[in-house]
Design a protein around this motif. Structure first.
Motif, PDB file in Angstrom:
ATOM      1  N   LEU A   1       0.826  -1.213   0.000  1.00 16.87           N
ATOM      2  CA  LEU A   1       0.000   0.000   0.000  1.00 16.87           C
ATOM      3  C   LEU A   1       0.860   1.263   0.000  1.00 16.87           C
ATOM      4  N   SER A   2       2.001   1.230   0.686  1.00 17.12           N
ATOM      5  CA  SER A   2       2.858   2.414   0.732  1.00 17.12           C
ATOM      6  C   SER A   2       3.583   2.652  -0.589  1.00 17.12           C
ATOM      7  N   VAL A   3       3.865   1.580  -1.345  1.00 20.04           N
ATOM      8  CA  VAL A   3       4.532   1.743  -2.633  1.00 20.04           C
ATOM      9  C   VAL A   3       3.660   2.526  -3.606  1.00 20.04           C
ATOM     10  N   ASN A   4       2.360   2.278  -3.589  1.00 20.97           N
ATOM     11  CA  ASN A   4       1.446   2.948  -4.511  1.00 20.97           C
ATOM     12  C   ASN A   4       0.951   4.297  -3.987  1.00 20.97           C
ATOM     13  N   ALA A   5       1.318   4.660  -2.773  1.00 24.37           N
ATOM     14  CA  ALA A   5       0.896   5.942  -2.212  1.00 24.37           C
ATOM     15  C   ALA A   5       1.813   7.056  -2.704  1.00 24.37           C
ATOM     16  N   PRO A   6       1.361   8.297  -2.663  1.00 24.41           N
ATOM     17  CA  PRO A   6       2.244   9.420  -3.001  1.00 24.41           C
ATOM     18  C   PRO A   6       3.473   9.429  -2.089  1.00 24.41           C
ATOM     19  N   PRO A   7       4.609   9.905  -2.594  1.00 25.24           N
ATOM     20  CA  PRO A   7       5.852   9.852  -1.793  1.00 25.24           C
ATOM     21  C   PRO A   7       5.733  10.505  -0.421  1.00 25.24           C
ATOM     22  N   ASN A   8       4.985  11.604  -0.337  1.00 28.48           N
ATOM     23  CA  ASN A   8       4.860  12.290   0.949  1.00 28.48           C
ATOM     24  C   ASN A   8       3.884  11.608   1.899  1.00 28.48           C
ATOM     25  N   GLN A   9       3.176  10.555   1.425  1.00 26.76           N
ATOM     26  CA  GLN A   9       2.230   9.849   2.269  1.00 26.76           C
ATOM     27  C   GLN A   9       2.612   8.388   2.503  1.00 26.76           C
ATOM     28  N   ALA A  10       3.705   7.939   1.899  1.00 17.34           N
ATOM     29  CA  ALA A  10       4.074   6.524   1.956  1.00 17.34           C
ATOM     30  C   ALA A  10       4.306   6.069   3.392  1.00 17.34           C
ATOM     31  N   LEU A  11       5.070   6.839   4.155  1.00 18.52           N
ATOM     32  CA  LEU A  11       5.354   6.443   5.537  1.00 18.52           C
ATOM     33  C   LEU A  11       4.089   6.425   6.377  1.00 18.52           C
TER      34      LEU A  11
ATOM     35  N   TRP B   1     -10.922  -0.886   2.238  1.00 19.53           N
ATOM     36  CA  TRP B   1     -11.146   0.454   1.700  1.00 19.53           C
ATOM     37  C   TRP B   1      -9.827   1.148   1.366  1.00 19.53           C
ATOM     38  N   MET B   2      -8.806   0.950   2.182  1.00 20.73           N
ATOM     39  CA  MET B   2      -7.488   1.516   1.891  1.00 20.73           C
ATOM     40  C   MET B   2      -6.913   0.919   0.603  1.00 20.73           C
ATOM     41  N   ILE B   3      -7.156  -0.358   0.370  1.00 16.11           N
ATOM     42  CA  ILE B   3      -6.693  -0.985  -0.869  1.00 16.11           C
ATOM     43  C   ILE B   3      -7.441  -0.419  -2.065  1.00 16.11           C
ATOM     44  N   LEU B   4      -8.722  -0.174  -1.900  1.00 13.93           N
ATOM     45  CA  LEU B   4      -9.554   0.293  -3.007  1.00 13.93           C
ATOM     46  C   LEU B   4      -9.195   1.709  -3.430  1.00 13.93           C
ATOM     47  N   ILE B   5      -8.860   2.582  -2.495  1.00 13.91           N
ATOM     48  CA  ILE B   5      -8.627   4.002  -2.813  1.00 13.91           C
ATOM     49  C   ILE B   5      -7.154   4.327  -2.979  1.00 13.91           C
ATOM     50  N   GLN B   6      -6.280   3.330  -2.934  1.00 13.81           N
ATOM     51  CA  GLN B   6      -4.844   3.651  -3.049  1.00 13.81           C
ATOM     52  C   GLN B   6      -4.525   4.237  -4.435  1.00 13.81           C
TER      53      GLN B   6
ATOM     54  N   VAL C   1      -3.054  -7.299  -6.590  1.00 13.43           N
ATOM     55  CA  VAL C   1      -3.773  -7.042  -7.837  1.00 13.43           C
ATOM     56  C   VAL C   1      -3.872  -5.542  -8.097  1.00 13.43           C
ATOM     57  N   SER C   2      -4.114  -4.770  -7.052  1.00  9.94           N
ATOM     58  CA  SER C   2      -4.255  -3.319  -7.215  1.00  9.94           C
ATOM     59  C   SER C   2      -2.944  -2.649  -7.597  1.00  9.94           C
ATOM     60  N   CYS C   3      -1.828  -3.324  -7.327  1.00 13.84           N
ATOM     61  CA  CYS C   3      -0.534  -2.753  -7.714  1.00 13.84           C
ATOM     62  C   CYS C   3      -0.354  -2.736  -9.223  1.00 13.84           C
ATOM     63  N   PHE C   4      -1.021  -3.627  -9.931  1.00 16.40           N
ATOM     64  CA  PHE C   4      -0.848  -3.745 -11.376  1.00 16.40           C
ATOM     65  C   PHE C   4      -2.091  -3.347 -12.158  1.00 16.40           C
TER      66      PHE C   4
ATOM     67  N   VAL D   1     -12.302  -3.328 -11.835  1.00 13.03           N
ATOM     68  CA  VAL D   1     -11.643  -4.594 -11.508  1.00 13.03           C
ATOM     69  C   VAL D   1     -11.211  -4.611 -10.045  1.00 13.03           C
ATOM     70  N   ARG D   2     -10.681  -3.503  -9.574  1.00 12.36           N
ATOM     71  CA  ARG D   2     -10.183  -3.446  -8.198  1.00 12.36           C
ATOM     72  C   ARG D   2     -11.307  -3.541  -7.184  1.00 12.36           C
ATOM     73  N   ALA D   3     -12.451  -2.931  -7.466  1.00 13.49           N
ATOM     74  CA  ALA D   3     -13.555  -2.936  -6.511  1.00 13.49           C
ATOM     75  C   ALA D   3     -14.076  -4.343  -6.238  1.00 13.49           C
ATOM     76  N   PRO D   4     -14.403  -5.139  -7.269  1.00 11.72           N
ATOM     77  CA  PRO D   4     -14.858  -6.513  -6.974  1.00 11.72           C
ATOM     78  C   PRO D   4     -13.808  -7.348  -6.263  1.00 11.72           C
TER      79      PRO D   4
END
Length: 222
Positions: A102-112, A217-222, A162-165, A171-174
């Motif tokens: 989840l942190s990899v796909n987050a903006p750099p200033n929000q990853a941590l 929900w965090m996975i869905l909105i990343q 799955v959401s990383c790619f 697709v991500r929601a289901p």
């Protein structure tokens, strides 16, 4: 003159036994910690002299077996039999993997912040659900509850991967919803064996819904 030692060849009375051997094996011991009963155990196997590869291989095999029994309980009670030998390595690995993805796909200033939030949600959520299950009368070890709830995060790791790619929301929601339902199904199968009364089972399931929904929900909105 008093005799200082017995004659040669005569054994000392009342002294017998084998040094370095024991006829009993230490079983699990339970104690109260902060009003919560916890369990410690000794497996009866000395691992100090074995190769490190053997130790790692045995632990990885144990983690795999627990993961299969929790997420796919074919026979009723089979997962709980395996999980009597609880561990926290598997939940820790799954929690770290989820936070990293989840942190990899987050903006750099929000990853941590995202990584820290995932760790805190998993730890505190598992703790709260386990304590509530025990307060509702569930017959479950404290660390066993943490172990099972941690392993039940595995479907969310699949959804995060799955959401990383895949960036398409249709697709991500289901996938996220399916992973959330899978987590609930696996957790309820475990709670079914804790002997919680039928009228209280909903009180134990409701926190599970919120706990895994926040992660989904965090996975869905990343």
């Amino acid at each position: 003159m008093d005799q200082l030692a017995p004659p040669s060849g005569s054994p000392l009375p009342g002294v017998s036994g084998n040094i370095g051997s024991s006829s009993t094996t230490a079983g699990p011991t339970r104690e109260m910690l902060g009003g919560v009963r916890v369990e410690t155990r000794f497996g009866g196997v000395d691992t100090l002299d074995e190769p490190i590869t053997a130790t790692i291989g045995r632990d990885l095999l144990s983690i795999f077996n627990k993961l299969v029994q929790v997420l796919y309980p074919i026979r009723k009670g089979a997962g709980r039999e395996v999980l009597k030998d609880w561990d926290l390595w598997g939940p820790l690995i799954l929690c770290l993997l989820l936070g990293i993805m989840l942190s990899v796909n987050a903006p750099p200033n929000q990853a941590l912040g995202v990584f820290t939030s995932v760790i805190m949600i998993v730890c505190l959520g598992s703790l709260v659900v386990t304590v509530q299950a025990k307060l509702l009368g569930g017959r479950v070890s404290f660390f066993q509850g943490l172990c099972v709830l941690g392993y039940c995060v595995a479907p969310l790791n699949i959804a995060a991967l799955v959401s990383c790619f895949v960036r398409v929301i249709y697709v991500r929601a289901p996938v996220a919803i399916l992973a959330w339902a899978w987590c609930i199904w696996a957790s309820v199968n475990f709670l079914d064996g804790t002997k919680i009364e039928a009228q209280r089972i909903l009180l134990a399931v409701y926190p599970l819904l919120l706990f895994y929904f926040i992660l989904a929900w965090m996975i869905l909105i990343q």
